[in-house]
Design a protein around this motif. Structure first.
Motif, PDB file in Angstrom:
ATOM      1  N   ILE A  48       0.247   2.849  -9.136  1.00 21.21           N
ATOM      2  CA  ILE A  48       0.406   4.065  -8.339  1.00 21.21           C
ATOM      3  C   ILE A  48       1.420   4.936  -9.079  1.00 21.21           C
ATOM      4  CG2 ILE A  48      -0.175   3.089  -6.065  1.00 21.21           C
ATOM      5  CD1 ILE A  48       2.819   2.611  -5.615  1.00 21.21           C
ATOM      6  N   PRO A  49       1.509   6.209  -8.739  1.00 23.37           N
ATOM      7  CA  PRO A  49       2.460   7.074  -9.443  1.00 23.37           C
ATOM      8  C   PRO A  49       3.907   6.588  -9.314  1.00 23.37           C
ATOM      9  CG  PRO A  49       0.888   8.401  -8.243  1.00 23.37           C
ATOM     10  CD  PRO A  49       0.666   6.977  -7.809  1.00 23.37           C
ATOM     11  N   ILE A  50       4.615   6.652 -10.442  1.00 24.81           N
ATOM     12  CA  ILE A  50       6.040   6.302 -10.486  1.00 24.81           C
ATOM     13  C   ILE A  50       6.812   7.550 -10.927  1.00 24.81           C
ATOM     14  CG2 ILE A  50       7.804   4.852 -11.570  1.00 24.81           C
ATOM     15  CD1 ILE A  50       5.543   2.831 -12.212  1.00 24.81           C
ATOM     16  N   THR A  51       7.766   7.941 -10.113  1.00 26.30           N
ATOM     17  CA  THR A  51       8.666   9.042 -10.467  1.00 26.30           C
ATOM     18  C   THR A  51      10.024   8.443 -10.802  1.00 26.30           C
ATOM     19  OG1 THR A  51       7.524  10.540  -8.959  1.00 26.30           O
ATOM     20  CG2 THR A  51       9.710  11.209  -9.677  1.00 26.30           C
ATOM     21  N   VAL A  52      10.647   8.948 -11.854  1.00 23.00           N
ATOM     22  CA  VAL A  52      11.942   8.425 -12.280  1.00 23.00           C
ATOM     23  C   VAL A  52      12.944   9.560 -12.375  1.00 23.00           C
ATOM     24  CG1 VAL A  52      13.195   7.156 -14.062  1.00 23.00           C
ATOM     25  CG2 VAL A  52      10.805   6.606 -13.605  1.00 23.00           C
ATOM     26  N   GLY A  53      14.126   9.356 -11.791  1.00 22.26           N
ATOM     27  CA  GLY A  53      15.185  10.352 -11.846  1.00 22.26           C
ATOM     28  C   GLY A  53      16.511   9.739 -12.251  1.00 22.26           C
ATOM     29  N   GLY A  54      17.413  10.599 -12.663  1.00 18.19           N
ATOM     30  CA  GLY A  54      18.765  10.167 -13.015  1.00 18.19           C
ATOM     31  C   GLY A  54      19.021  10.225 -14.501  1.00 18.19           C
ATOM     32  N   GLY A  55      19.882  11.128 -14.935  1.00 13.07           N
ATOM     33  CA  GLY A  55      20.344  11.138 -16.321  1.00 13.07           C
ATOM     34  C   GLY A  55      19.371  11.671 -17.340  1.00 13.07           C
ATOM     35  N   LEU A  56      18.275  12.286 -16.904  1.00 12.68           N
ATOM     36  CA  LEU A  56      17.312  12.852 -17.855  1.00 12.68           C
ATOM     37  C   LEU A  56      17.758  14.272 -18.196  1.00 12.68           C
ATOM     38  CD1 LEU A  56      14.099  11.543 -16.076  1.00 12.68           C
ATOM     39  CD2 LEU A  56      15.255  10.538 -18.051  1.00 12.68           C
ATOM     40  N   ARG A  57      17.993  14.526 -19.491  1.00  7.76           N
ATOM     41  CA  ARG A  57      18.659  15.771 -19.870  1.00  7.76           C
ATOM     42  C   ARG A  57      17.885  16.621 -20.854  1.00  7.76           C
ATOM     43  NH1 ARG A  57      24.738  15.241 -19.083  1.00  7.76           N
ATOM     44  NH2 ARG A  57      24.723  13.785 -17.360  1.00  7.76           N
ATOM     45  N   SER A  58      16.760  16.124 -21.355  1.00  9.47           N
ATOM     46  CA  SER A  58      16.039  16.856 -22.399  1.00  9.47           C
ATOM     47  C   SER A  58      14.561  16.509 -22.351  1.00  9.47           C
ATOM     48  CB  SER A  58      16.591  16.482 -23.781  1.00  9.47           C
ATOM     49  OG  SER A  58      16.302  15.115 -24.050  1.00  9.47           O
ATOM     50  N   VAL A  59      13.770  17.303 -23.066  1.00 14.01           N
ATOM     51  CA  VAL A  59      12.343  17.015 -23.194  1.00 14.01           C
ATOM     52  C   VAL A  59      12.146  15.640 -23.828  1.00 14.01           C
ATOM     53  CG1 VAL A  59      10.245  17.709 -24.446  1.00 14.01           C
ATOM     54  CG2 VAL A  59      11.582  19.418 -23.204  1.00 14.01           C
ATOM     55  N   ASP A  60      13.000  15.290 -24.786  1.00 21.56           N
ATOM     56  CA  ASP A  60      12.888  13.972 -25.431  1.00 21.56           C
ATOM     57  C   ASP A  60      13.161  12.840 -24.446  1.00 21.56           C
ATOM     58  OD1 ASP A  60      12.150  15.013 -27.845  1.00 21.56           O
ATOM     59  OD2 ASP A  60      14.168  14.933 -28.732  1.00 21.56           O
ATOM     60  N   ASP A  61      14.145  13.027 -23.572  1.00 22.09           N
ATOM     61  CA  ASP A  61      14.413  12.013 -22.535  1.00 22.09           C
ATOM     62  C   ASP A  61      13.192  11.823 -21.647  1.00 22.09           C
ATOM     63  OD1 ASP A  61      17.000  11.746 -23.436  1.00 22.09           O
ATOM     64  OD2 ASP A  61      17.930  12.821 -21.762  1.00 22.09           O
ATOM     65  N   VAL A  62      12.579  12.942 -21.278  1.00 21.24           N
ATOM     66  CA  VAL A  62      11.397  12.892 -20.411  1.00 21.24           C
ATOM     67  C   VAL A  62      10.250  12.198 -21.141  1.00 21.24           C
ATOM     68  CG1 VAL A  62       9.661  14.286 -19.232  1.00 21.24           C
ATOM     69  CG2 VAL A  62      12.081  14.927 -19.097  1.00 21.24           C
ATOM     70  N   ARG A  63      10.048  12.558 -22.401  1.00 21.48           N
ATOM     71  CA  ARG A  63       8.966  11.949 -23.179  1.00 21.48           C
ATOM     72  C   ARG A  63       9.132  10.427 -23.232  1.00 21.48           C
ATOM     73  NH1 ARG A  63       9.337  14.922 -27.335  1.00 21.48           N
ATOM     74  NH2 ARG A  63       7.556  16.279 -26.913  1.00 21.48           N
ATOM     75  N   GLY A  89       0.768  -1.240   0.000  1.00 21.33           N
ATOM     76  CA  GLY A  89       0.000   0.000   0.000  1.00 21.33           C
ATOM     77  C   GLY A  89       0.798   1.290   0.000  1.00 21.33           C
ATOM     78  N   VAL A  90       2.049   1.248  -0.493  1.00 15.34           N
ATOM     79  CA  VAL A  90       2.811   2.494  -0.576  1.00 15.34           C
ATOM     80  C   VAL A  90       2.108   3.427  -1.564  1.00 15.34           C
ATOM     81  CG1 VAL A  90       4.421   1.983  -2.496  1.00 15.34           C
ATOM     82  CG2 VAL A  90       5.201   3.316  -0.524  1.00 15.34           C
ATOM     83  N   ASP A  91       2.253   4.734  -1.365  1.00 11.22           N
ATOM     84  CA  ASP A  91       1.537   5.700  -2.203  1.00 11.22           C
ATOM     85  C   ASP A  91       2.195   5.927  -3.556  1.00 11.22           C
ATOM     86  OD1 ASP A  91      -0.491   6.361  -0.269  1.00 11.22           O
ATOM     87  OD2 ASP A  91       1.052   7.441   0.835  1.00 11.22           O
ATOM     88  N   GLU A  92       3.516   5.932  -3.564  1.00 14.26           N
ATOM     89  CA  GLU A  92       4.242   6.191  -4.811  1.00 14.26           C
ATOM     90  C   GLU A  92       5.567   5.443  -4.785  1.00 14.26           C
ATOM     91  OE1 GLU A  92       4.684  10.314  -5.918  1.00 14.26           O
ATOM     92  OE2 GLU A  92       2.740  10.875  -5.089  1.00 14.26           O
ATOM     93  N   LEU A  93       6.125   5.256  -5.973  1.00 17.08           N
ATOM     94  CA  LEU A  93       7.463   4.694  -6.124  1.00 17.08           C
ATOM     95  C   LEU A  93       8.372   5.752  -6.739  1.00 17.08           C
ATOM     96  CD1 LEU A  93       6.657   1.187  -7.657  1.00 17.08           C
ATOM     97  CD2 LEU A  93       7.327   1.656  -5.292  1.00 17.08           C
ATOM     98  N   LEU A  94       9.597   5.784  -6.257  1.00 18.13           N
ATOM     99  CA  LEU A  94      10.608   6.687  -6.807  1.00 18.13           C
ATOM    100  C   LEU A  94      11.804   5.840  -7.226  1.00 18.13           C
ATOM    101  CD1 LEU A  94      12.081   9.422  -7.269  1.00 18.13           C
ATOM    102  CD2 LEU A  94      12.625   9.414  -4.817  1.00 18.13           C
ATOM    103  N   TYR A  95      12.053   5.811  -8.527  1.00 20.87           N
ATOM    104  CA  TYR A  95      13.229   5.114  -9.059  1.00 20.87           C
ATOM    105  C   TYR A  95      14.303   6.152  -9.374  1.00 20.87           C
ATOM    106  CZ  TYR A  95      11.111   0.492 -10.103  1.00 20.87           C
ATOM    107  OH  TYR A  95      10.546  -0.749 -10.028  1.00 20.87           O
ATOM    108  N   VAL A  96      15.504   5.922  -8.891  1.00 20.32           N
ATOM    109  CA  VAL A  96      16.620   6.816  -9.204  1.00 20.32           C
ATOM    110  C   VAL A  96      17.755   6.000  -9.799  1.00 20.32           C
ATOM    111  CG1 VAL A  96      18.289   8.475  -8.304  1.00 20.32           C
ATOM    112  CG2 VAL A  96      15.990   8.372  -7.315  1.00 20.32           C
ATOM    113  N   ASP A  97      18.136   6.334 -11.031  1.00 22.71           N
ATOM    114  CA  ASP A  97      19.297   5.702 -11.653  1.00 22.71           C
ATOM    115  C   ASP A  97      20.541   6.338 -11.031  1.00 22.71           C
ATOM    116  OD1 ASP A  97      21.424   4.906 -13.299  1.00 22.71           O
ATOM    117  OD2 ASP A  97      20.124   4.753 -15.056  1.00 22.71           O
TER     118      ASP A  97
END
Length: 254
Positions: free
Chosen positions: A75-90, A43-51
């Motif tokens: 549930i919501p997943i947030t991802v971080g690490g090495g994202l450098r552009s709008v294309d990376d985010v997309r 039942g965690v609310d969100e996951l956060l993945y960090v490269d």
């Protein structure tokens, strides 16, 4: 305040889930998908993945992991690490992420925050701030997994990030991270008072009382936890029960 969000933070050095202290001294914990599924089931609310090593190699390697997780976890997943552009985010959003956390690239080019917010919405744009206390009592924002100095004042940078369109701040205390000795309450409070967007406190959760402190004194809107969950020091049920007993409303009630 609104419901406190409980977030499981999973630092990845592909293909493993890892855990460090002060963002260093890394140990392998296990298979990240197994842990993500377990936290979802609990039942965690969100996951956060960090490269954890993405900024070293200039790319995020979590696309497949995110895609697999998103097929099984709702549930919501947030991802971080090495994202450098709008294309990376997309690409990461297409893989199944709901939000992205950006640190190094945003410090290097703050307009990236505005571009991501305008393209995908502020709710998707999380600015990750790794803050380390300096001898003068202020906090500096670090980049590249806590290895590089930005010379930016972390509090001023949080305010600027909000002005550029960030929807949340992921605030990691480098001093407290992995220590289980509690959050940097002064840091969390200073950022929370400087911005109106939610602040996720990360770094230092070790016992139940730390939750009360970071919500009360620290004014955090969400708490990201790693060590206490990965090593079964605290269960999500116990954390939720403690929050309720302390008068803190949490999202999932058991």
């Amino acid at each position: 305040m609104a419901h406190l969000r409980l977030i499981a933070r999973l630092d990845i050095k592909a293909p493993n889930l890892i855990k460090g202290i002060h963002l260093e001294g890394v140990r392998v914990v296990g298979n990240p998908q197994t842990f993500a599924q377990r936290y979802y089931d609990q039942g965690v609310d969100e996951l956060l993945y960090v490269d954890a090593v993405a900024s070293l190699y200039g790319r995020n390697s979590l696309t497949d992991l995110v895609r697999h997780t998103a097929e099984n976890v709702f549930i919501p997943i947030t991802v971080g690490g090495g994202l450098r552009s709008v294309d990376d985010v997309r690409a990461m959003l297409r893989a199944g992420a709901d939000k992205v956390a950006i640190n190094t690239a945003a410090v290097a080019r703050p307009d990236l925050i505005r571009e991501v917010a305008e393209t995908f919405g502020s709710q998707c744009m999380v600015v990750s701030i790794q803050a380390k206390r300096q001898t003068d009592g202020r906090w500096e924002a670090l980049t590249d997994g806590g290895r590089e100095h930005s010379k930016l004042d972390a509090i001023h940078w949080a305010r600027q990030a909000q002005d550029l369109g960030a929807g949340e701040i992921l605030l990691t205390s480098v001093d407290q991270e992995g220590t289980q000795k509690g959050f940097d309450l002064a840091l969390t409070r200073a950022v929370a008072e400087a911005v109106t967007i939610p602040v996720i406190a990360s770094g230092g959760m070790g016992k139940l009382d730390h939750l009360d402190a970071v919500v009360g004194e620290g004014k955090a809107d969400a708490v990201a936890m790693a060590h206490v969950l990965h090593y079964d020091k605290l269960s999500l049920d116990a954390i939720r029960a403690h929050a309720r007993n302390s008068g803190i409303t949490v999202r999932h009630d058991g």
